[in-house]
Design a protein around this motif. Sequence first.
Motif: not given
Length: 239
Positions: A146-152, A213-226
């Motif tokens: 849900a926190d990843v861009s629609p195109s990705v 708190k706001g991370a989706s399951h795809a956190v490796t994609v949406s927040q790779p630095k964290a």
Amino acid sequence: MLTSPTTVILVHGAFADVSSWLGVIDELQRHGIAVRALANPLRGLASDAAYVASVASQIDGPVVLVGHSYGGALITVAGTTENVVGLVYIAAYVLEEGESLGELQGRFPATPLVNNLKKWTYPVEGGEPATEVSIAEEAFPCVFAADVSPSVVKVLAACQRPLAASAFTEAAAAAAWKTKPSWALVAGADQAINPEVERFGAKRAGARIVELKGASHAVTVSQPKAVADLIRDAVGMTN
């Protein structure tokens, strides 16, 4: 005594592939950390964990295993390999010995994933076709990313790899976190694995826990630095 540099092994989960680690790999390599991302077979807990353990055992020097989602269950078992020095769970299942994915998640409210799985079959040599599951493409954005861009997200949905349905009922043969230090990242807005499942398993394992708190399951994609920062902490503390 292990004197070689630590190698990080990344194990993706269901409905994903190695590309889900690209941002994390880039962050780790920028900091000079040796890293390998494995193509998870997704055929069953015992066989997949054996594959991860086999790769880890053939690496010279210490290994930190990192598992996302179902990959967490695999590193829990494979982490008993002698040269594994740490376990990092990313929005993952952290199983107890003798426990299955279904048993663990069955103790908590179900997520939207449950009603949005699509069944397929695949051939089994010498036997009847077996069942595997993927996420229905129309539900993939809200369930997985849900926190990843629609195109990705469109690309991720098209690239997802199904998981053998039997993996949900296989019991973990070991729980490496009982003897190896562990770290965990809880994705607070996860709609694939209930965040309570992630918290429970991580606390039971005595893991050092970070929550986004706001991370989706795809956190490796949406927040790779964290994600990479937590892995770097694990590497630093196990050297």
